[in-house]
Design a protein around this motif. Sequence first.
Motif, mmCIF file in Angstrom:
data_model
loop_
_atom_site.group_PDB
_atom_site.id
_atom_site.type_symbol
_atom_site.label_atom_id
_atom_site.label_comp_id
_atom_site.label_asym_id
_atom_site.label_seq_id
_atom_site.Cartn_x
_atom_site.Cartn_y
_atom_site.Cartn_z
ATOM 1 N N HIS A 26 0.808 -1.214 0.000
ATOM 2 C CA HIS A 26 0.000 0.000 0.000
ATOM 3 C C HIS A 26 0.843 1.267 0.000
ATOM 4 O O HIS A 26 0.313 2.351 0.196
ATOM 5 C CB HIS A 26 -0.906 0.000 1.229
ATOM 6 N N THR A 27 2.136 1.132 -0.222
ATOM 7 C CA THR A 27 2.998 2.300 -0.160
ATOM 8 C C THR A 27 3.660 2.593 -1.493
ATOM 9 O O THR A 27 4.645 3.311 -1.554
ATOM 10 C CB THR A 27 4.088 2.081 0.911
ATOM 11 N N ASN A 76 -1.120 0.772 -8.416
ATOM 12 C CA ASN A 76 0.184 0.239 -8.000
ATOM 13 C C ASN A 76 0.974 -0.318 -9.184
ATOM 14 O O ASN A 76 1.498 -1.442 -9.142
ATOM 15 C CB ASN A 76 0.018 -0.859 -6.939
#
Length: 125
Positions: A26-27, A76
Amino acid sequence: VQLQASGGGLVQAGGSLRLSCAASGHTFSSFNMGWFRQAPGKEREFVAAISRSGVTTFYRDSVKGRFTISRDNAKNSVSLQMNSLKPEDTAVYYCAADRALYAPVSTLFIRYDSWGQGTLVTVSS
């Protein structure tokens, strides 16, 4: 972060390919991202890089005007659109992440600390 590159293949000179790199976690939006390549018998070399926001990009001179790096932080993913391919573009292409927070986007191999498995691009003459 785990990176999965795809999209490689065999193409004739002058053709196009689009490489994609899917990232886990999630980063993703915190990382500068890069594409590198390694031809047989040669060292890995920088191809393109993109900043966290996507605003800043860098390219090696030999691909400028032919390759375009982009990213979609919502998905992503980072992509490399390769047009007007040449036999000398033949290599295994790797996507990589620079996880250093607040660092500017870099073209340096040593700055990238997470690597995908690579996808083979073969350009025939």
